[in-house]
Design a protein around this motif. Structure first.
Motif, PDB file in Angstrom:
ATOM      1  N   TRP A  26       0.853  -1.184   0.000  1.00  0.00           N
ATOM      2  CA  TRP A  26       0.000   0.000   0.000  1.00  0.00           C
ATOM      3  C   TRP A  26       0.892   1.238   0.000  1.00  0.00           C
ATOM      4  CZ3 TRP A  26      -5.174  -0.795  -0.344  1.00  0.00           C
ATOM      5  CH2 TRP A  26      -5.663  -2.041   0.038  1.00  0.00           C
ATOM      6  N   PRO A  27       0.380   2.372  -0.476  1.00  0.00           N
ATOM      7  CA  PRO A  27       1.149   3.621  -0.360  1.00  0.00           C
ATOM      8  C   PRO A  27       1.423   3.950   1.110  1.00  0.00           C
ATOM      9  CG  PRO A  27      -0.740   3.902  -1.825  1.00  0.00           C
ATOM     10  CD  PRO A  27      -0.873   2.551  -1.196  1.00  0.00           C
ATOM     11  N   SER A  28       2.471   4.683   1.348  1.00  0.00           N
ATOM     12  CA  SER A  28       2.889   4.947   2.737  1.00  0.00           C
ATOM     13  C   SER A  28       1.828   5.698   3.538  1.00  0.00           C
ATOM     14  CB  SER A  28       4.201   5.710   2.768  1.00  0.00           C
ATOM     15  OG  SER A  28       4.082   6.931   2.079  1.00  0.00           O
ATOM     16  N   THR A  29       1.073   6.588   2.900  1.00  0.00           N
ATOM     17  CA  THR A  29       0.023   7.299   3.643  1.00  0.00           C
ATOM     18  C   THR A  29      -1.104   6.354   4.035  1.00  0.00           C
ATOM     19  OG1 THR A  29      -0.928   7.967   1.524  1.00  0.00           O
ATOM     20  CG2 THR A  29       0.450   9.582   2.660  1.00  0.00           C
ATOM     21  N   VAL A  30      -1.402   5.387   3.182  1.00  0.00           N
ATOM     22  CA  VAL A  30      -2.435   4.401   3.510  1.00  0.00           C
ATOM     23  C   VAL A  30      -1.930   3.467   4.615  1.00  0.00           C
ATOM     24  CG1 VAL A  30      -3.788   2.464   2.596  1.00  0.00           C
ATOM     25  CG2 VAL A  30      -3.470   4.515   1.212  1.00  0.00           C
ATOM     26  N   GLN A  31      -0.650   3.123   4.581  1.00  0.00           N
ATOM     27  CA  GLN A  31      -0.086   2.236   5.592  1.00  0.00           C
ATOM     28  C   GLN A  31      -0.153   2.836   6.988  1.00  0.00           C
ATOM     29  OE1 GLN A  31       3.818   1.077   4.304  1.00  0.00           O
ATOM     30  NE2 GLN A  31       3.022  -0.649   3.123  1.00  0.00           N
ATOM     31  N   LEU A  32      -0.105   4.166   7.091  1.00  0.00           N
ATOM     32  CA  LEU A  32      -0.234   4.807   8.403  1.00  0.00           C
ATOM     33  C   LEU A  32      -1.570   4.477   9.063  1.00  0.00           C
ATOM     34  CD1 LEU A  32       1.182   8.415   7.986  1.00  0.00           C
ATOM     35  CD2 LEU A  32       1.970   6.663   9.570  1.00  0.00           C
ATOM     36  N   PHE A  33      -2.604   4.332   8.244  1.00  0.00           N
ATOM     37  CA  PHE A  33      -3.954   4.089   8.744  1.00  0.00           C
ATOM     38  C   PHE A  33      -4.402   2.636   8.589  1.00  0.00           C
ATOM     39  CE2 PHE A  33      -3.768   8.592   7.832  1.00  0.00           C
ATOM     40  CZ  PHE A  33      -4.378   9.140   8.945  1.00  0.00           C
ATOM     41  N   MET A  34      -3.500   1.768   8.146  1.00  0.00           N
ATOM     42  CA  MET A  34      -3.849   0.367   7.872  1.00  0.00           C
ATOM     43  C   MET A  34      -4.247  -0.355   9.171  1.00  0.00           C
ATOM     44  SD  MET A  34      -4.185  -1.877   5.509  1.00  0.00           S
ATOM     45  CE  MET A  34      -3.329  -1.067   4.198  1.00  0.00           C
ATOM     46  N   PRO A  35      -5.464  -0.834   9.242  1.00  0.00           N
ATOM     47  CA  PRO A  35      -5.881  -1.547  10.461  1.00  0.00           C
ATOM     48  C   PRO A  35      -5.278  -2.942  10.498  1.00  0.00           C
ATOM     49  CG  PRO A  35      -7.608  -1.675   8.833  1.00  0.00           C
ATOM     50  CD  PRO A  35      -6.527  -0.801   8.243  1.00  0.00           C
ATOM     51  N   GLN A  36      -5.334  -3.545  11.648  1.00  0.00           N
ATOM     52  CA  GLN A  36      -4.914  -4.932  11.784  1.00  0.00           C
ATOM     53  C   GLN A  36      -6.074  -5.793  11.302  1.00  0.00           C
ATOM     54  OE1 GLN A  36      -2.144  -6.651  12.771  1.00  0.00           O
ATOM     55  NE2 GLN A  36      -1.079  -4.708  12.611  1.00  0.00           N
ATOM     56  N   TRP A  37      -6.029  -6.157  10.040  1.00  0.00           N
ATOM     57  CA  TRP A  37      -7.109  -6.924   9.424  1.00  0.00           C
ATOM     58  C   TRP A  37      -7.324  -8.236  10.157  1.00  0.00           C
ATOM     59  CZ3 TRP A  37     -10.137  -4.532   6.054  1.00  0.00           C
ATOM     60  CH2 TRP A  37      -9.629  -3.463   5.337  1.00  0.00           C
ATOM     61  N   ALA A  38      -6.236  -8.937  10.446  1.00  0.00           N
ATOM     62  CA  ALA A  38      -6.357 -10.238  11.111  1.00  0.00           C
ATOM     63  C   ALA A  38      -7.000 -10.084  12.483  1.00  0.00           C
ATOM     64  CB  ALA A  38      -4.989 -10.911  11.228  1.00  0.00           C
ATOM     65  N   ALA A  39      -6.663  -9.029  13.192  1.00  0.00           N
ATOM     66  CA  ALA A  39      -7.244  -8.807  14.519  1.00  0.00           C
ATOM     67  C   ALA A  39      -8.756  -8.569  14.420  1.00  0.00           C
ATOM     68  CB  ALA A  39      -6.562  -7.623  15.207  1.00  0.00           C
ATOM     69  N   MET A  40      -9.186  -7.815  13.418  1.00  0.00           N
ATOM     70  CA  MET A  40     -10.621  -7.577  13.264  1.00  0.00           C
ATOM     71  C   MET A  40     -11.360  -8.873  12.918  1.00  0.00           C
ATOM     72  SD  MET A  40     -11.162  -3.822  11.565  1.00  0.00           S
ATOM     73  CE  MET A  40     -10.497  -4.247   9.987  1.00  0.00           C
ATOM     74  N   VAL A  41     -10.768  -9.696  12.054  1.00  0.00           N
ATOM     75  CA  VAL A  41     -11.418 -10.955  11.671  1.00  0.00           C
ATOM     76  C   VAL A  41     -11.431 -11.921  12.852  1.00  0.00           C
ATOM     77  CG1 VAL A  41     -11.242 -12.958  10.130  1.00  0.00           C
ATOM     78  CG2 VAL A  41     -10.912 -10.656   9.225  1.00  0.00           C
ATOM     79  N   ILE A  42     -10.342 -11.980  13.610  1.00  0.00           N
ATOM     80  CA  ILE A  42     -10.304 -12.834  14.808  1.00  0.00           C
ATOM     81  C   ILE A  42     -11.344 -12.354  15.820  1.00  0.00           C
ATOM     82  CG2 ILE A  42      -8.908 -13.389  16.854  1.00  0.00           C
ATOM     83  CD1 ILE A  42      -8.229 -15.162  14.486  1.00  0.00           C
ATOM     84  N   ALA A  43     -11.479 -11.046  15.975  1.00  0.00           N
ATOM     85  CA  ALA A  43     -12.491 -10.516  16.898  1.00  0.00           C
ATOM     86  C   ALA A  43     -13.892 -10.929  16.448  1.00  0.00           C
ATOM     87  CB  ALA A  43     -12.388  -8.998  16.988  1.00  0.00           C
ATOM     88  N   TYR A  44     -14.157 -10.845  15.155  1.00  0.00           N
ATOM     89  CA  TYR A  44     -15.472 -11.240  14.641  1.00  0.00           C
ATOM     90  C   TYR A  44     -15.737 -12.714  14.926  1.00  0.00           C
ATOM     91  CZ  TYR A  44     -19.314 -12.494  11.661  1.00  0.00           C
ATOM     92  OH  TYR A  44     -20.508 -12.997  11.222  1.00  0.00           O
ATOM     93  N   TRP A  45     -14.787 -13.594  14.573  1.00  0.00           N
ATOM     94  CA  TRP A  45     -15.033 -15.029  14.739  1.00  0.00           C
ATOM     95  C   TRP A  45     -15.040 -15.441  16.206  1.00  0.00           C
ATOM     96  CZ3 TRP A  45     -17.683 -17.084  11.286  1.00  0.00           C
ATOM     97  CH2 TRP A  45     -17.523 -16.749   9.956  1.00  0.00           C
ATOM     98  N   SER A  46     -14.300 -14.750  17.043  1.00  0.00           N
ATOM     99  CA  SER A  46     -14.361 -15.038  18.483  1.00  0.00           C
ATOM    100  C   SER A  46     -15.724 -14.657  19.036  1.00  0.00           C
ATOM    101  CB  SER A  46     -13.269 -14.271  19.228  1.00  0.00           C
ATOM    102  OG  SER A  46     -12.000 -14.686  18.812  1.00  0.00           O
ATOM    103  N   LEU A  47     -16.311 -13.636  18.455  1.00  0.00           N
ATOM    104  CA  LEU A  47     -17.635 -13.184  18.900  1.00  0.00           C
ATOM    105  C   LEU A  47     -18.744 -14.105  18.410  1.00  0.00           C
ATOM    106  CD1 LEU A  47     -19.188 -10.878  20.318  1.00  0.00           C
ATOM    107  CD2 LEU A  47     -19.237  -9.722  18.112  1.00  0.00           C
ATOM    108  N   HIS A  48     -18.615 -14.634  17.199  1.00  0.00           N
ATOM    109  CA  HIS A  48     -19.715 -15.368  16.583  1.00  0.00           C
ATOM    110  C   HIS A  48     -19.532 -16.875  16.486  1.00  0.00           C
ATOM    111  CE1 HIS A  48     -21.992 -11.828  15.590  1.00  0.00           C
ATOM    112  NE2 HIS A  48     -20.872 -11.254  15.199  1.00  0.00           N
TER     113      HIS A  48
END
Length: 161
Positions: A26-48
């Motif tokens: 990703w461009p460097s400006t986008v990388q500054l705001f890049m979320p932890q995708w794996a953490a969000m998906v793990i949070a979803y599956w841990s919840l459901h």
């Protein structure tokens, strides 16, 4: 039985897509705001997901993420397991809250995930956190509702078929 197999396939596919989104250049400006995708998906599956195998998957995919990113082995694995554990412990209460309360709780849990990773970097390398380390949490606010909606729709569709 077919639903369980298709749901497990969806879990793995969503985690693999999260790893892909993480390692894409990703461009460097986008990388500054890049979320932890794996953490969000793990949070979803841990919840459901009702079983605790999500913690094993969190560790496995965390190690895979460490290998792909060249980070300290076990850093993401530990933070994702801690995230999964905290979500699993409070999953019943979280499922009974409103969507916006859930989003705020996920934000707090992902903040905890960032703190764990920063602490590991501090202990390992003497890295001192800067305020930019917390910018991805702003993106989580925008992405979580869509991620939650998308995975809910796919999961519901799989249950019906």
């Amino acid at each position: 039985m077919n639903h369980n197999r298709s749901q497990q396939a969806l879990v793995h596919l969503s985690l693999l897509v999260s790893l892909l989104l993480t390692i894409l250049p990703w461009p460097s400006t986008v990388q500054l705001f890049m979320p932890q995708w794996a953490a969000m998906v793990i949070a979803y599956w841990s919840l459901h997901d009702q079983n605790r195998s999500v913690m094993f998957l969190a560790f496995f995919y965390g190690l895979l993420l460490d290998i792909l990113m060249g980070s300290l082995l076990g850093k993401h694995g530990m933070s994702l397991v801690a995230l999964s554990f905290l979500v699993l412990k409070s999953a019943k209460q979280l499922r009974m809250t409103s969507f916006w309360q859930l989003m705020l709780m996920v934000l707090v849990l992902l903040f905890n995930d960032v703190i764990i990773r920063l602490f590991i970097d501090w202990v390992s390398f003497g890295y001192l956190p800067v305020w930019q380390d917390f910018l991805p949490l702003l993106t989580v606010i925008l992405i979580w509702p869509w991620l939650h909606y998308l995975l809910n729709r796919i999961n519901t569709h799989l249950k019906q078929h």
